[in-house]
Design an enzyme around this catalytic site. Structure first.
Site, PDB file in Angstrom:
ATOM      1  N   ASP A  90      34.100 105.175  17.922  1.00  0.00           N
ATOM      2  CA  ASP A  90      35.391 104.999  18.557  1.00  0.00           C
ATOM      3  C   ASP A  90      36.293 106.128  18.066  1.00  0.00           C
ATOM      4  O   ASP A  90      36.278 106.463  16.879  1.00  0.00           O
ATOM      5  CB  ASP A  90      35.983 103.640  18.179  1.00  0.00           C
ATOM      6  N   ASP A 121      36.993  99.591  14.431  1.00  0.00           N
ATOM      7  CA  ASP A 121      37.939  98.953  13.526  1.00  0.00           C
ATOM      8  C   ASP A 121      38.823  97.925  14.223  1.00  0.00           C
ATOM      9  O   ASP A 121      39.514  97.162  13.571  1.00  0.00           O
ATOM     10  CB  ASP A 121      38.837  99.997  12.844  1.00  0.00           C
TER      11      ASP A 121
END
Length: 799
Positions: free
Chosen positions: A319, A550
């Protein structure tokens, strides 16, 4: 919030009043006295079991094993019928059991610390005030507060809900967020995707769904490991081999030996080396040392096989935000498109104030646009990764939205090109827009562009270069604008970054999606559900996929990936499903995890080669001796000496040595391809040397056994040298050190007597040397041919 509060629906999402008019509408929660009463009654979120074994269970599990029982019985027989020196192998029981017990107790401590480190504080309302407590301190009837990213720790019923959406995929398998309103139930193990609220705990501890998840998550698991599965297969086969071969050997020794005591000792000497008693131990040590080494780098491994899996990974999905770029951003510019700048700043400030728990993007904007104009919120839509915008209606000020430019602005909008141009420079661009109604967000009137600068992590470029050198493909998967993601990826040198893909244009068919995933490396505007589909598509192509993340939008993909890697500062939900947690958020830790995994995999394979070579030569030698009806060529002390110098000591050192060779699948067949011919070569050299010496009328049994010991040591030593390849000065030195050890034992009179070695017939010993050299050369040739044929078959299969 009460059940009578007005609720409006915006495109399937439930929204309600974002702020209570006064604190009087909120439940004050339990008092300190009520909390103490409930704790005293045991109505607290603590389970009766911690998911791990007790000290007594650990002792029993490590002492009362199948191999300990076999080795223990053989040790007793030797102590009754033989000399104490022949019982040295009995120390294996003590050492194996002691190290196993210490290792598991150490693992239990590590898991305990991990559980504490991984606990996300729970916000509750007590005595009318908000406070943060540990999840285990939540009591029955507690008022628990919820915000975006929070994991729900206990079961309960909602008392307040502000645009609340809950992901229950870990419970139900359904990936779509579930809208929750006042009166709905929430279950532990789910987590908040957007919005906020509060609920009253109705089930805690063993009575909640969380108890089942904790029991499963806190186990010291070594499951799903190719190494463990392969080793267990070997142990199962060996167990079935020991009994019939041992019976045959015992019968032959009773016929060949001149006393019952010698027959028993000879039988024990033949059976003991069949047992690879140190293989499981060495594997456990290698795994545990790997976990502890990574722990020193602030990398927490929640399951031991995670180290092994990452070593096998060939695709790493990243990401952008929080991995390649810092989670914190800076407001670069507020570019006003219509109206006055102060009006735009007030609208931005009001939208930020309307968010119950601003995400990092909102926090970055707030640092650049401080101040709440004090507008009164009448309706709101909280931000979620699925919508990619948030909004609110204000009394007397109209309705405002803020979100991604390519979501709020159509391609025909005059301001869209300017937003895209900024995004292509790697900037993150949001649009502040005014709408007639929150339902009509697609027709927002652009008022300003909110331009954010992203901070590239300093370690990102070097880490990405490492993975490129190791042949690991990088896939950048982000919810941000594709051009912006592509610009960041290009700046970091990721191949294919110049051709980013907007995920909204991707096919839904998995096979077609897999083809696109193979040929592209950067994807923007990816939804949480698409991240999950990306992982499945890559896996359908045979890839071993790791996924980092996250945020709550990463949870589904983390859970489905072969290995989920979470950031320590990420949400509690991501940390709960990931197998590896980077506690210091350092992307640079991943190469160390890969290197540690490769060290464990390759070194355990070396150790397995050594131990199983010993098993195969022991079985083959026992069969040859049994059929020939000869006295067994070794005493147990001879077997202990050879095992220590060619397997035990070098195996321990090799298991912990540096090793960066690329991991390969096929552990079991590869070990068998080495151990079977190596074991047969050792058995043939030993039996041939012993048989010739036995038929020499001028030689006695002690000299014959010494000749056999020399032949076995030399061929086993060559097997060790082959296992240690590619040779380095350290590995070559290790082999030479073992030669020196054997020479020292034979040169010193005391040790020579203790091990009952007597090289009284140099002619037989020279013959043994020649046979050993010949079998070593033959073994080398066989292994070379096997590799050559293997390469040819691979080439043929590709053609």
């Amino acid at each position: 919030m009460c059940a009578q509060c007005p609720i409006r629906r915006h495109h399937g999402y439930v929204d309600s009043i974002a702020r209570a008019e006064t604190q009087d509408t909120l439940s004050p929660g339990l008092t300190s006295a009520e909390v103490a009463e409930r704790i005293a009654r045991g109505e607290v979120n603590r389970t009766s079991k911690d998911g791990g074994r007790t000290f007594g269970q650990i002792l029993r599990a490590n002492l009362l094993t199948r191999f300990n029982a076999i080795v223990g019985a053989l040790f007793v027989l030797v102590m009754i019928f033989g000399a104490p020196q022949d019982g040295l192998f009995g120390l294996v029981i003590l050492v194996n059991s002691l190290i196993g017990i210490v290792q598991e107790l150490r693992a239990k401590q590590v898991l305990g610390r991990l559980a504490v480190l991984g606990q996300e504080p729970v916000r509750v309302r007590r005595d009318g005030a908000e406070t943060a407590i540990a999840p285990t301190d939540v009591v029955l009837g507690e008022v628990v507060l919820l915000g975006t990213g929070d994991r729900i720790p206990v079961d309960g019923v909602l008392d307040e809900a502000t645009a609340l959406e809950v992901d229950e995929s870990l419970l139900t398998g359904e990936s779509d967020p579930v809208v929750k309103v006042v009166g709905d139930t929430v279950k532990s193990g789910s987590f908040v995707v957007s919005g906020g609220g509060a609920f009253t705990a109705t089930a805690v501890g063993d009575g909640s769904y969380a108890a089942q998840l904790v029991q499963e998550a806190s186990r010291f698991s070594m499951a799903k490991s190719e190494l463990q599965t392969g080793i267990n297969k070997f142990l199962g086969y060996i167990t079935w081999l020991i009994l019939p071969v041992g019976v045959l050997l015992a019968i032959s020794q009773l016929n060949a030996a001149d006393s019952f005591a010698k027959a028993v000792v000879g039988s024990v000497a033949g059976v003991v080396p069949m047992i690879p008693e140190g293989l499981v131990l060495m594997t456990s040590i290698a795994f545990t040392v790997g976990v502890l080494r990574l722990g020193r780098r602030r990398t927490m491994v929640q399951e031991l096989p995670a180290v092994e899996v990452l070593a096998r990974v060939d695709v790493l999905c990243l990401d952008k935000t929080g991995t390649l770029t810092d989670a914190t951003m800076d407001l670069k510019e507020l570019r006003v498109l219509s109206g006055d700048e102060q009006g735009a700043r007030d609208a931005v400030g009001a939208l930020i104030a309307a968010e119950p728990r601003p995400n990092p993007t909102m926090q970055a904007i707030a640092r650049g646009v401080p101040g709440d104009p004090g507008w009164t919120v009448t309706d709101s839509v909280a931000f979620s990764s699925a919508r990619k915008w948030s909004g609110a209606s204000f009394a007397g000020q109209g309705s405002w939205v803020m979100g991604a430019a390519d979501v709020l602005l159509s391609t025909e909008d005059a301001h869209r090109a300017g937003a895209d141009e900024l995004a292509s420079q790697g900037l993150r661009v949001l649009v502040l827009g005014k709408v007639g109604d929150l339902n009509d967000f697609e027709h927002a009137e652009a008022v300003a562009l909110v331009v954010l600068a992203q901070r590239i992590r300093p370690e990102a470029e070097q880490t990405l270069r490492y993975f490129a050198e190791q042949g690991v493909a990088i896939k950048v998967i982000s919810g941000d604008n594709a051009a912006s993601v592509g610009a960041v990826a290009a700046g970091l040198g990721i191949p294919g970054a110049q051709d980013p893909v907007d995920a909204r244009t991707l096919p839904t068919d998995r096979a077609e999606l897999a083809e696109v995933m193979e040929t592209h490396s950067v994807f923007g505007r990816v939804s949480p559900q698409q991240k999950r589909e990306f992982v499945a598509a890559l896996q359908s192509k045979g890839h071993v996929v790791a996924m980092t993340g996250d945020g709550v939008n990463d949870v589904l993909a983390l859970k489905d990936a072969d290995l989920g890697v979470a950031m320590g500062s990420g949400s509690g939900a991501t940390r709960s499903v990931a197998k590896v947690v980077l506690m210091d958020d350092s992307f640079a830790s991943l190469p160390h995890v890969v290197a540690e995994g490769r060290r464990v995999l390759n070194n355990v394979e070396r150790v397995a080669n050594l131990f199983l070579t010993k098993t195969f030569y022991s079985v083959a030698l026992a069969l040859l001796i049994g059929v020939a009806g000869l006295p067994f060529p070794f005493l147990p002390r001879h077997v202990t000496l050879i095992g220590a110098l060619t397997i035990g000591i070098p195996g321990f050192l090799l298991a912990l040595a540096p090793n960066t060779e690329r991991a390969r699948p096929g552990f079991v067949p590869r070990v068998l391809r080495f151990a079977v011919p190596a074991g047969l070569a050792c058995a043939a050299a030993t039996f041939g040397s012993y048989w010739l010496a036995y038929n020499n009328p001028g030689s006695d049994l002690t000299a014959n056994q010494s000749t056999a010991t020399l032949a076995l040591f030399l061929t086993s030593l060559w097997a060790l040298a082959l296992v240690a390849r590619p040779w380095t000065w350290l590995r070559a030195g290790l082999v030479l050190l073992m030669v020196a050890g054997f020479a020292l034992v034979t040169a010193v009179p005391w040790s020579r007597d203790q091990f009952q070695l007597n090289f009284a017939n140099p002619g037989d010993d020279l013959v043994a040397l020649g046979i050993a050299v010949g079998m070593a050369a033959l073994l080398t040739l066989v292994l070379w041919l096997e590799r050559w044929l293997g390469r040819r078959s691979q080439v043929a299969s590709r053609v």
